[in-house]
Design a protein around this motif. Structure first.
Motif, short mmCIF file in Angstrom:
data_model
loop_
_atom_site.label_atom_id
_atom_site.label_comp_id
_atom_site.label_asym_id
_atom_site.label_seq_id
_atom_site.Cartn_x
_atom_site.Cartn_y
_atom_site.Cartn_z
N HIS A 177 203.15 96.01 3.49
CA HIS A 177 203.92 97.02 3.79
C HIS A 177 205.01 97.08 2.74
CE1 HIS A 177 206.70 99.79 5.46
NE2 HIS A 177 205.80 100.05 6.45
N PRO A 178 204.96 98.29 2.14
CA PRO A 178 205.87 98.34 1.04
C PRO A 178 207.49 98.04 1.09
CG PRO A 178 205.40 100.59 1.69
CD PRO A 178 204.46 99.57 2.47
N ASP A 179 207.74 98.36 2.51
CA ASP A 179 209.40 98.09 3.00
C ASP A 179 209.41 97.08 3.78
OD1 ASP A 179 210.19 100.22 1.25
OD2 ASP A 179 209.69 101.70 2.54
N ALA A 180 208.64 96.12 4.14
CA ALA A 180 208.64 95.16 5.32
C ALA A 180 207.91 94.10 5.06
CB ALA A 180 208.35 95.66 6.64
N ASP A 181 208.44 92.83 4.86
CA ASP A 181 207.89 91.50 4.61
C ASP A 181 206.79 91.04 5.65
OD1 ASP A 181 209.34 91.49 2.41
OD2 ASP A 181 210.89 90.08 3.01
N ARG A 182 207.14 91.36 6.75
CA ARG A 182 206.28 91.05 7.87
C ARG A 182 205.35 91.88 8.56
NH1 ARG A 182 210.55 87.33 11.76
NH2 ARG A 182 211.12 85.91 9.96
N LEU A 183 205.25 93.04 7.87
CA LEU A 183 204.24 94.17 8.30
C LEU A 183 203.16 94.42 7.03
CD1 LEU A 183 206.60 97.00 9.69
CD2 LEU A 183 205.29 94.85 10.89
N ARG A 184 202.00 94.75 7.68
CA ARG A 184 200.99 94.77 7.00
C ARG A 184 200.37 96.10 7.30
NH1 ARG A 184 197.45 89.28 6.02
NH2 ARG A 184 199.16 88.02 5.44
N VAL A 185 199.79 96.98 6.20
CA VAL A 185 199.09 98.29 6.24
C VAL A 185 197.71 98.00 6.22
CG1 VAL A 185 198.90 100.64 5.65
CG2 VAL A 185 200.91 99.12 5.23
N CYS A 186 196.89 98.29 7.50
CA CYS A 186 195.47 97.85 7.83
C CYS A 186 194.76 98.98 7.63
CB CYS A 186 195.21 96.91 8.86
SG CYS A 186 196.18 95.50 9.00
#
Length: 811
Positions: free
Chosen positions: A56-65
């Motif tokens: 995720h461009p603005d969150a270290d612990r999130l992924r865009v799937c």
């Protein structure tokens, strides 16, 4: 016994709803204690595959799937799970899906949302979010062959119900899914799928040497060697799910296979690491002092209290027979060669052994109730089949079957009389109804003239009597179909004899005297028996509920003292309690009967205890003295009235040696009354000594039959006399002398109303060791008024009797 409905329906699938199936089982004696869905309600959750996962461009612990759910386009979903990666298949909640209710009880609905500026069209789910498991280890990863877009409830078979049965001990044949399916088939007429056991190809004739040294322990022992298995294989998800729905956690593939077959067929088995066995196996009784570290981590030592069966090798014991395997030969990830064992252990040889070592196992639970001895070989073939499917390798080789039958149980034949069954069940029955019910259960049955002869199959250890067959017929008919009819029987009231009173009368009398009833355990501390009851050899319990409550009581005194101590410790200043209960004594004269145990007497007794002030606080009493011996003696006299009791000095282990009396009734000793011994008062830390009594209940229940007596026509005459007697002359001796010296029928009553002893330094006309007793005599006649000469003659006769029998002199 817990199992999923879907597994049961694989063997027998009757045209009944889940609730109807549960009701049918319950009405047949297999009580369904609980019905619970496998998963809570949720919708629109499908199988999806992650095709792309970028940071995720603005969150270290999130992924865009990018997630493929079988639709025309990939879904853009933001996910924070640590295991979200390309290539895995996971549950995907679509927009509009409802997740299981949260803590507030409301379902959670999925909407299009924005997480840190990136739109998300759904949600990837963990097992905890779907409430399929408690742990939150990230997304629930599904097998690679899971079909994209399929509803997750359908794929994981979540529209299933868990059945929990509460089985009675005689229904051991229902401790398996197939056993319950057999019952359902008999109850509903639905077809039962026959079992098939494909025979594995034998690649070697190797057999592990097995010697059965105790045939009263093991009736049959079957086993097979399997070489070159892959114990690092993964247990299939379908097996893991089924085990979980039976309440069993997945451990390792070989252990899971053994447990699976146990739940499926009711056959506990054990798989040894073949390379850890020293030489061959010996099936025998354990020797005192032998030790074994079990699979649960406990180390047990065999003692001489109870015979315990073991499986041992040439070096040491490796397993508790029919209960649990040992740690030394347990399979592990390094195991390559295994030995599969299935045996028939006699129920009496297994019963109680788990409890002796303070644990229980599924295997022991089944073997102590009885496991079918006929199909050990077939069940090993089933285990072999699963081992080859799950842990097999190209190099896997199955050994020849080794099957030993040194002591198989004999088939039992039981006869059922149709007329007897109809009478016991309470409804008309035909022979065909009974025949259909028994054959439907798989019981081989032969018909005669009004009689059915059943050969109990090997899986029915509970069929031994005609009543067992009657119960089976009633179960198959259905308890709900039994007629409701009132019993018809002649009623003859059991009348108590007039010279006896009931226990409740005694309770009411003691309550009227200010005592409160207590109910205590019949097992007490051994120290109480030795010290308070003077019983050096109390009856010991084999399995006490607590270590200190280890013996049966022979006196009620210890129990009452504990009640007193409990109340005094809570600042109670006045305590009056009683108990009516049974005591237990050794008595070789007692014979065995329906109500007695050989060598043991179990009489009923009544005991009471008084402590603190004699009376409750009241305005009319200027001084409230402490309870003493004579207060409780008066209570005992009131309890025994209208029968007269006499008291004589005595000794009792729990009572003060100078303030204790034996209670006699008609010259027979019936109990004791006295003050607590000073040393026990000190050891129990009591501020003052309580006064106690303990009497035989039979003597207390006795009473005089009322006899009519006309009212005296002539007035009684009273005369007071004062006599001097020695200090050791008892009140009872004085009264006996008075009654024996009075003319026949003239003495109405004699009451002691004063006792005089001179103060120190003053004689008062008495010698040392003497006392003066003042007694009021009531004299009368039913026929005529007494003349002065008659009165004087009577008084002189009484005085002479006192002189002759007690050495008294007129003061």
């Amino acid at each position: 016994m817990q199992f999923p409905e879907s597994w049961l329906r694989e063997f027998c699938n009757p045209p009944l709803t889940t609730q109807q199936l549960a009701d049918t089982l319950t009405m047949a004696g297999l009580e369904v204690e609980e019905l619970e869905p496998v998963a809570p309600a949720f919708s629109d959750i499908v199988v999806g595959e992650i095709k792309e996962a970028v940071q995720h461009p603005d969150a270290d612990r999130l992924r865009v799937c990018k997630v493929d759910v079988g639709g025309p386009e990939l879904l853009n979903i933001v996910c924070g799970a640590p295991n979200a990666r390309v290539g895995i298949k996971v549950p995907c909640a679509m927009v509009g899906a409802e997740l299981p209710p949260g803590e507030d009880g409301k379902p959670f609905k999925i909407k299009i949302g924005k997480l840190r500026g990136v739109e998300s069209y759904g949600m990837l789910c963990s097992a905890k979010e779907l409430k399929l498991a408690d742990d939150h280890g990230g997304l629930l990863e599904l097998p690679a062959d899971a079909p994209l877009g399929q509803n997750i409830r359908e794929y994981l078979n979540l529209d299933d119900t868990l059945f929990t049965l509460k089985l009675t001990p005689n229904l051991a044949h229902n401790l398996s899914v197939y056993g319950i399916a057999r019952e359902v088939s008999a109850l509903t007429g639905a077809a039962l799928r026959p079992l098939s056991f494909p025979v594995a190809a034998v690649g070697t004739q190797d057999k592990l040497p097995v010697k059965i040294e105790a045939t009263d322990l093991c009736g049959r022992f079957s086993g097979r060697i399997i070489r070159n298995v892959n114990t690092k294989a993964r247990t299939p998800q379908w097996m893991v799910d089924r085990l979980a729905r039976c309440g069993q956690r997945s451990v390792a593939p070989l252990v899971d296979i053994s447990n699976y077959v146990m739940f499926e067929l009711g056959r506990p088995s054990h798989i040894f690491d073949l390379d850890k066995i020293h030489g061959g196996l010996h099936v025998r009784w354990g020797k005192v002092g032998e030790q074994l570290k079990l699979l649960n981590g406990n180390t047990i030592t065999i003692d001489d209290f109870l015979k315990v069966g073991v499986i041992a090798d040439d070096k040491e014991i490796e397993s508790l027979a029919g209960i649990m395997g040992g740690d030394a030969t347990a399979v592990s990830d390094d195991t390559r060669n295994i030995y599969v064992e299935a045996a028939f252990w006699w129920p009496k040889a297994v019963a109680g052994r788990s409890r002796h070592f303070n644990f229980s196992t599924d295997a022991g639970h089944r073997f102590e109730r009885g496991v079918d001895p006929q199909h050990t070989v077939e069940h090993i073939e089933r285990i072999t089949q699963l081992v080859l499917e799950i842990c097999g390798t190209p190099e896997t080789v199955c050994g020849a079957m080794d099957d030993q039958k040194p002591n198989m149980p004999d088939a039992r034949q039981v006869t059922l009389r149709v007329a007897r069954a109809a009478k016991v069940i309470g409804m008309p029955l035909t022979q065909q109804q009974c025949y259909d019910a028994l054959t439907g259960l798989g019981l081989p049955t032969e018909q005669g003239d009004g009689v059915l002869t059943v050969t109990a199959p090997s899986f029915r250890f509970d069929i031994n009597l005609e009543e067992d067959l009657i119960e089976e017929v009633a179960r198959m008919i259905g308890y709900e179909n039994l007629p409701t009819s009132k019993p018809l029987a002649p009623i003859s009231p059991k009348l108590r004899a007039e010279n006896r009173r009931g226990q409740y009368e005694v309770r009411h009398l003691l309550a009227g005297l200010g005592y409160q009833e207590t109910i205590n355990f019949s097992f007490v501390e051994e120290k109480w028996e030795q010290e308070l009851a003077g019983n050096p050899n109390p009856i010991k319990l084999l399995n006490p509920i607590a270590s200190h409550l280890s013996v049966m009581r022979s006196s009620l005194i210890g129990s009452l003292l504990q009640v007193l101590k409990f109340n005094v410790d809570r600042k109670a200043s006045r305590v009056r309690v009683f108990e009516i209960g049974r005591v237990f004594l050794r008595d070789e004269s007692v014979e065995e009967s329906d109500t007695t145990v050989k060598g043991f007497s179990q009489p009923m007794r009544v005991a009471g205890l008084a402590y603190g002030p004699a009376n409750t606080l009241q305005w009319s009493a200027s001084e409230n003295g402490k309870i003493d011996f004579f207060d409780v003696k008066g209570d005992v006299q009131a309890l025994l009235a209208p029968l007269d009791a006499t008291f004589e000095p005595a000794e009792h282990p729990a009572m003060h040696p100078g303030r204790c009396a034996r209670v006699l009734q008609g010259g027979r000793a019936i109990g004791f009354v006295g003050e607590l011994h000073p040393r026990w008062r000190q050891s129990w830390d009591l501020a003052q000594a309580p006064v106690l009594f303990e009497l035989e209940l039979d003597a207390v229940l006795a009473r005089k039959v009322p006899v009519f007596q006309s009212v005296a026509k002539h007035q009684a005459v009273e005369r007071d006399i004062a006599v001097v007697v020695a200090e050791n002359v008892t009140h009872a001796a004085v009264m006996d002398a008075i009654h024996s010296g009075a003319p026949q029928g003239m003495l109405r009553s004699a009451v002691l109303f004063d006792v005089f002893r001179p103060k120190a330094g003053s004689s008062g006309g008495l010698a040392d060791g003497e006392k003066s007793l003042a007694i009021r005599l009531a004299l009368g006649s039913d026929t005529a008024a007494l003349a002065d000469a008659d009165i004087e003659s009577a008084v002189q006769g009484i005085l002479q009797s006192l002189t002759d029998k007690t050495g008294a002199r007129l003061r």
